[in-house]
Design a protein around this motif. Structure first.
Motif, PDB file in Angstrom:
ATOM      1  N   LEU A 196       2.395  -2.324  51.978  1.00 21.53           N
ATOM      2  CA  LEU A 196       1.729  -1.625  50.766  1.00 21.53           C
ATOM      3  C   LEU A 196       2.282  -2.103  49.532  1.00 21.53           C
ATOM      4  N   TYR A 197       1.717  -2.960  48.600  1.00 18.24           N
ATOM      5  CA  TYR A 197       2.160  -3.442  47.477  1.00 18.24           C
ATOM      6  C   TYR A 197       1.415  -2.846  46.124  1.00 18.24           C
ATOM      7  N   GLU A 198       2.042  -2.919  44.855  1.00 12.90           N
ATOM      8  CA  GLU A 198       1.485  -2.725  43.678  1.00 12.90           C
ATOM      9  C   GLU A 198       1.780  -3.728  42.725  1.00 12.90           C
ATOM     10  N   LEU A 199       0.827  -4.014  42.030  1.00 11.01           N
ATOM     11  CA  LEU A 199       0.963  -5.082  40.705  1.00 11.01           C
ATOM     12  C   LEU A 199       1.644  -4.285  39.678  1.00 11.01           C
ATOM     13  N   HIS A 200       2.818  -4.990  38.930  1.00 14.71           N
ATOM     14  CA  HIS A 200       3.196  -4.341  37.763  1.00 14.71           C
ATOM     15  C   HIS A 200       2.300  -4.016  36.767  1.00 14.71           C
ATOM     16  N   ASP A 201       1.659  -4.990  36.272  1.00 11.78           N
ATOM     17  CA  ASP A 201       0.728  -4.870  35.125  1.00 11.78           C
ATOM     18  C   ASP A 201      -0.435  -3.741  35.187  1.00 11.78           C
ATOM     19  N   SER A 202      -1.148  -4.145  36.025  1.00 12.58           N
ATOM     20  CA  SER A 202      -2.447  -3.299  36.278  1.00 12.58           C
ATOM     21  C   SER A 202      -2.331  -1.874  37.139  1.00 12.58           C
ATOM     22  N   ARG A 203      -1.147  -1.904  37.728  1.00 17.78           N
ATOM     23  CA  ARG A 203      -0.821  -0.824  38.948  1.00 17.78           C
ATOM     24  C   ARG A 203      -1.818  -0.823  40.039  1.00 17.78           C
ATOM     25  N   VAL A 204      -2.644  -2.077  40.308  1.00 17.52           N
ATOM     26  CA  VAL A 204      -3.554  -2.077  41.425  1.00 17.52           C
ATOM     27  C   VAL A 204      -2.655  -2.087  42.661  1.00 17.52           C
TER      28      VAL A 204
END
Length: 314
Positions: free
Chosen positions: A38-46
């Motif tokens: 599981l990962y999360e993009l910093h800017d969009s929180r996707v």
């Protein structure tokens, strides 16, 4: 005597390449706790859930989707990324499209939902055990993640009419090299602002005797070029019931089970869970229709056509 250094498993090169491309496209990301996938993009929180499989016989890949991992996607803009060893582009599926489907079925005893991806001539299909098959051809590539990252996780619905969906499906079939049958009474309503104009097959598919009248009324039919061999049948359930489309498919399957074309119910994505419930009726399960019938949503139809003919879109 010197000890050999401890050996660590090599990182999966497909996953490593995907993460490199992810950083280049969207900037920094972080791995979520309590999961290796599981990962999360910093800017969009996707949020992204990555799974990998080698391709096995019959051109299919197998995945296990952990229930506890899927729970961490709930309430967030999220995608499931299904990677495979022979891929030219990733399969990126919006979790929101399948959230209700996962809730409607139970995971296996190991806590995983069993999934398979089939690379078929009629399109890439996702199979979820106990739920059914879903056409995901339009989810190949980065477009889905692009849209979520730009919109902050809001996926806008696509409002297409029955005739517009028929037009797009017909254009996809022509582009893939098939003859296309659309009922003659529907042809004047096809929308040529969406696609280049194409010629429908002038005569209805023949040689099917007791189901001839059913086949010639199906919304879109793909056939092998120059023959009446059925390759794919599409029923667009815009306002009509999904059950009625399944009944027509079931009649074709019962009378001619040897044909085995792809059967697809095409509808707005909000009707996906209704498709799962209707397809899992005992009559369809006992006849095996649940194993060969797929669900295709409007956005996926549009994205599938966009991938094949991007120059036609403005």
């Amino acid at each position: 005597m010197l000890k050999e250094p401890k050996q660590f498993p090599m990182p999966n090169p497909i996953k490593a390449s995907f993460l490199t491309q992810l950083a280049e496209n969207y900037g920094p990301f972080r791995k979520l706790e309590r999961s290796q996938s599981l990962y999360e993009l910093h800017d969009s929180r996707v949020r992204l859930y990555l799974r990998y499989s080698k391709v096995h016989g019959r051109n299919q890949a197998f995945y296990g989707l952990r229930e506890e991992d899927l729970r961490q996607l709930e309430g967030h803009p999220s995608v499931i990324c299904l990677l495979r060893n022979d891929q030219s582009e990733p399969l990126i599926i919006p979790f929101s499209n399948y959230e209700e489907v996962f809730r409607a079925v139970k995971p296996a005893s190991d806590g995983q939902y069993k999934a398979q991806v089939y690379m078929e001539d009629g399109g890439t299909e996702l199979y979820l055990a106990q739920a059914g098959r879903f056409n995901v051809e339009g989810n190949l590539g980065w477009a889905e993640l692009d849209n979520l990252a730009r919109s902050g996780g809001i996926r806008s619905p696509l409002d297409l009419s029955h005739s517009q969906v028929q037009t797009l499906l017909g254009a996809i079939g022509i582009t893939k090299g098939y003859d296309v049958w659309i009922p003659t009474y529907d042809r004047p309503k096809l929308d040529w602002s969406l696609t280049d104009q194409f010629a429908c097959r002038p005569d209805a598919p023949y040689g099917y005797q007791s189901i001839q009248h059913i086949i010639q009324e199906i919304d879109v039919v793909w056939l092998d070029r120059g023959s009446s061999e059925l390759k794919a049948l599409f029923e667009v359930e815009h306002s009509t019931t999904i059950y009625s489309g399944l009944l027509r498919f079931n009649d074709v399957h019962l009378v001619a089970p040897q044909l085995r074309p792809t059967f697809s119910i095409v509808a707005n994505e909000v009707r996906r869970n209704l498709f799962v419930k209707q397809l899992n009726r005992p009559t369809f399960r006992m006849n095996g229709l649940d194993e060969i019938c797929t669900f295709l949503d409007y956005i996926n139809v549009f994205e599938w056509y966009s991938r094949l003919r991007p120059q036609s879109l403005v």
